[in-house]
Design an enzyme around this catalytic site. Structure first.
Site, PDB file in Angstrom:
ATOM      1  N   SER A 189       0.861  -1.198   0.000  1.00  0.00           N
ATOM      2  CA  SER A 189       0.000   0.000   0.000  1.00  0.00           C
ATOM      3  C   SER A 189       0.880   1.224   0.000  1.00  0.00           C
ATOM      4  O   SER A 189       2.030   1.178   0.483  1.00  0.00           O
ATOM      5  CB  SER A 189      -0.875   0.018   1.257  1.00  0.00           C
ATOM      6  OG  SER A 189      -1.503   1.266   1.410  1.00  0.00           O
ATOM      7  N   TYR A 202      -1.496  -0.984  10.593  1.00  0.00           N
ATOM      8  CA  TYR A 202      -1.674  -1.390   9.188  1.00  0.00           C
ATOM      9  C   TYR A 202      -0.437  -1.033   8.366  1.00  0.00           C
ATOM     10  O   TYR A 202       0.081  -1.854   7.594  1.00  0.00           O
ATOM     11  CB  TYR A 202      -2.908  -0.673   8.635  1.00  0.00           C
ATOM     12  CG  TYR A 202      -3.188  -0.865   7.171  1.00  0.00           C
ATOM     13  CD1 TYR A 202      -3.770  -2.041   6.700  1.00  0.00           C
ATOM     14  CD2 TYR A 202      -2.911   0.142   6.236  1.00  0.00           C
ATOM     15  CE1 TYR A 202      -4.061  -2.205   5.357  1.00  0.00           C
ATOM     16  CE2 TYR A 202      -3.202  -0.013   4.893  1.00  0.00           C
ATOM     17  CZ  TYR A 202      -3.783  -1.188   4.456  1.00  0.00           C
ATOM     18  OH  TYR A 202      -4.076  -1.353   3.127  1.00  0.00           O
TER      19      TYR A 202
HETATM   20  P1  NAD Z   1     -11.650  -5.817   0.440  1.00  0.00           P
HETATM   21  O1  NAD Z   1     -12.279  -5.649   1.778  1.00  0.00           O
HETATM   22  O2  NAD Z   1     -12.528  -5.959  -0.714  1.00  0.00           O
HETATM   23  O3  NAD Z   1     -10.642  -7.036   0.469  1.00  0.00           O
HETATM   24  C1  NAD Z   1      -9.999  -7.503   1.609  1.00  0.00           C
HETATM   25  C2  NAD Z   1     -10.291  -8.986   1.710  1.00  0.00           C
HETATM   26  O4  NAD Z   1      -9.406  -9.564   2.662  1.00  0.00           O
HETATM   27  C3  NAD Z   1     -11.686  -9.324   2.191  1.00  0.00           C
HETATM   28  O5  NAD Z   1     -12.596  -9.402   1.115  1.00  0.00           O
HETATM   29  C4  NAD Z   1     -11.484 -10.680   2.837  1.00  0.00           C
HETATM   30  O6  NAD Z   1     -11.879 -11.710   1.962  1.00  0.00           O
HETATM   31  C5  NAD Z   1      -9.981 -10.767   3.045  1.00  0.00           C
HETATM   32  N1  NAD Z   1      -9.657 -11.037   4.437  1.00  0.00           N
HETATM   33  C6  NAD Z   1      -9.592 -10.162   5.460  1.00  0.00           C
HETATM   34  N2  NAD Z   1      -9.280 -10.801   6.593  1.00  0.00           N
HETATM   35  C7  NAD Z   1      -9.116 -12.101   6.270  1.00  0.00           C
HETATM   36  C8  NAD Z   1      -8.773 -13.268   7.001  1.00  0.00           C
HETATM   37  N3  NAD Z   1      -8.525 -13.213   8.317  1.00  0.00           N
HETATM   38  N4  NAD Z   1      -8.742 -14.447   6.339  1.00  0.00           N
HETATM   39  C9  NAD Z   1      -9.011 -14.522   5.016  1.00  0.00           C
HETATM   40  N5  NAD Z   1      -9.310 -13.449   4.263  1.00  0.00           N
HETATM   41  C10 NAD Z   1      -9.368 -12.265   4.894  1.00  0.00           C
HETATM   42  O7  NAD Z   1     -10.709  -4.543   0.267  1.00  0.00           O
HETATM   43  P2  NAD Z   1      -9.491  -4.243  -0.740  1.00  0.00           P
HETATM   44  O8  NAD Z   1      -9.249  -2.784  -0.589  1.00  0.00           O
HETATM   45  O9  NAD Z   1      -9.710  -4.798  -2.066  1.00  0.00           O
HETATM   46  O10 NAD Z   1      -8.281  -4.975  -0.028  1.00  0.00           O
HETATM   47  C11 NAD Z   1      -7.403  -5.841  -0.716  1.00  0.00           C
HETATM   48  C12 NAD Z   1      -5.969  -5.478  -0.368  1.00  0.00           C
HETATM   49  O11 NAD Z   1      -5.682  -4.191  -0.894  1.00  0.00           O
HETATM   50  C13 NAD Z   1      -5.686  -5.412   1.135  1.00  0.00           C
HETATM   51  O12 NAD Z   1      -4.471  -6.073   1.406  1.00  0.00           O
HETATM   52  C14 NAD Z   1      -5.534  -3.930   1.369  1.00  0.00           C
HETATM   53  O13 NAD Z   1      -4.677  -3.659   2.450  1.00  0.00           O
HETATM   54  C15 NAD Z   1      -4.948  -3.477   0.067  1.00  0.00           C
HETATM   55  N6  NAD Z   1      -5.053  -2.045  -0.196  1.00  0.00           N
HETATM   56  C16 NAD Z   1      -6.265  -1.455  -0.313  1.00  0.00           C
HETATM   57  C17 NAD Z   1      -6.338  -0.100  -0.554  1.00  0.00           C
HETATM   58  C18 NAD Z   1      -7.654   0.613  -0.688  1.00  0.00           C
HETATM   59  O14 NAD Z   1      -7.686   1.842  -0.667  1.00  0.00           O
HETATM   60  N7  NAD Z   1      -8.768  -0.088  -0.816  1.00  0.00           N
HETATM   61  C19 NAD Z   1      -5.164   0.664  -0.672  1.00  0.00           C
HETATM   62  C20 NAD Z   1      -3.942   0.023  -0.553  1.00  0.00           C
HETATM   63  C21 NAD Z   1      -3.893  -1.334  -0.308  1.00  0.00           C
END
Ligand code: NAD
Ligand code: MG
Length: 296
Positions: A189, A202
């Site tokens: 991220s 985080y």
């Molecule tokens: P999202 O909520 O759609 O996806 C996160 C997923 O993580 C959930 O759908 C869930 O299935 C999974 N998860 C969480 N805890 C878990 C556990 N204990 N066991 C199994 N699965 C688990 O949101 P997203 O934003 O698509 O997140 C995906 C990745 O992107 C994450 O690693 C997040 O840190 C990263 N990210 C997101 C952003 C943003 O702004 N959305 C920015 C930078 C990085």
């Protein structure tokens, strides 16, 4: 609306803030988001870049993982979908899209904070597909803690068990099956490089992911296995309304140079590139996808 493959102004390509006030409880649901996110369901077209590959995608029900699972299938890969049990309905939609692309889908609900679940995910994938050669480790959690006075050990344990340990557990379990040409893609991220004050737990995990990516790329180079990552900026996914206070959701993405958040489908192409053999000379790198905001 022009296709995502048509040159156009990227700043105006997708919705800009302000967004309607909205709050969800974790892990969140894409069907409650307004505006609806684009995961490529109708927009992403593949071209066989991952033909014959066998992928595991974690966090595959929603957000970035959902977009990556759809893209991998349309590029010709079978996809094992890892998600939490309460996300089963969303995951079933992704499985249907994978199968509509002519590929096999494996539905695997389970909490990846438990090493035996990570090992079972790999074992079940190998059993179902006859192997595994792409690991896209995307699942993550993002609690906010405003003050060190509110720090709790359980929060940090939860963040590291969710965001860091599965890198080791999934890769160790997959290691005997990974052949030259295999690829691991992680999800860091912008927070891993430029942390927000309330995201210390985080952000340290996201810095750790980029660091692990560099270490593992060197460790696995002699086996012909590439390890890379993506560092997204703000992306319109359920993670945000599930963890971030409402006032920040209304202006979400305004801090990026584009002034808008990314859509999940905009993250799919780097995950495809890094998994594909086209990236043969790229390993140990984390590609920033931030809508123009520099990441160092
Ligand atoms: P999202 O909520 O759609 O996806 C996160 C997923 O993580 C959930 O759908 C869930 O299935 C999974 N998860 C969480 N805890 C878990 C556990 N204990 N066991 C199994 N699965 C688990 O949101 P997203 O934003 O698509 O997140 C995906 C990745 O992107 C994450 O690693 C997040 O840190 C990263 N990210 C997101 C952003 C943003 O702004 N959305 C920015 C930078 C990085
Ligand atoms: Mg989800």
């Amino acid at each position: 609306m022009p296709s995502i493959y048509t040159p156009q102004d990227p700043v105006r390509q997708y919705p800009n803030p302000p967004f309607p006030a909205q709050q969800q409880s974790a892990p969140g649901d894409i069907r409650k988001m307004d505006p609806a996110p684009d995961h490529g369901e109708t927009s992403y077209i593949g071209s066989g870049r991952l033909a014959g590959r066998k992928a595991i995608v974690t966090g595959a029900d929603s957000g970035i993982g959902r977009a990556v699972a759809i893209a991998y299938a349309r590029e010709g890969a079978d996809v094992a979908l890892s998600y939490l049990a309460e996300e089963h309905e969303q995951a079933k939609e992704v499985a249907a899209l994978v199968e509509a692309a002519g590929q096999r889908a494996l539905l695997f609900p389970g909490d990846l904070q438990d090493e035996t679940v990570d090992a079972a995910l790999v074992a079940k994938t190998v059993e179902s597909f006859g192997g595994v050669d792409i690991l896209a480790i995307i699942a993550g959690t993002m609690p906010t803690v405003d003050s060190i006075d509110d720090f709790e050990t359980e929060t940090l344990d939860h963040v590291l068990k969710t965001n860091i340990y599965p890198l080791f557990w999934l890769t160790k379990a997959a290691s005997p099956h990974l052949k030259p040409g295999a690829a691991i893609v992680t999800c860091s991220s912008i927070q891993g490089f430029q942390p927000s004050p309330a995201l210390a737990e985080y952000a340290v995990s996201k810095a750790g992911i980029a660091n692990w990516t560099r270490a593992m790329a060197q460790q696995l180079a002699e086996r012909g296995i590439r390890v890379n990552g993506v560092a997204p900026g703000p992306v319109w996914t359920p993670l945000q309304p599930a963890f971030v206070p409402n006032e920040k959701i209304e202006s979400f993405g305004s801090e990026s140079a584009y002034g808008r958040p990314g859509q999940p489908v905009e993250l799919a192409p780097p995950f495809v590139l890094l998994a594909s053999q086209e990236a043969s000379y790229i390993s140990g790198e984390t590609i920033a996808v931030t809508g123009g905001t520099p990441v160092h």
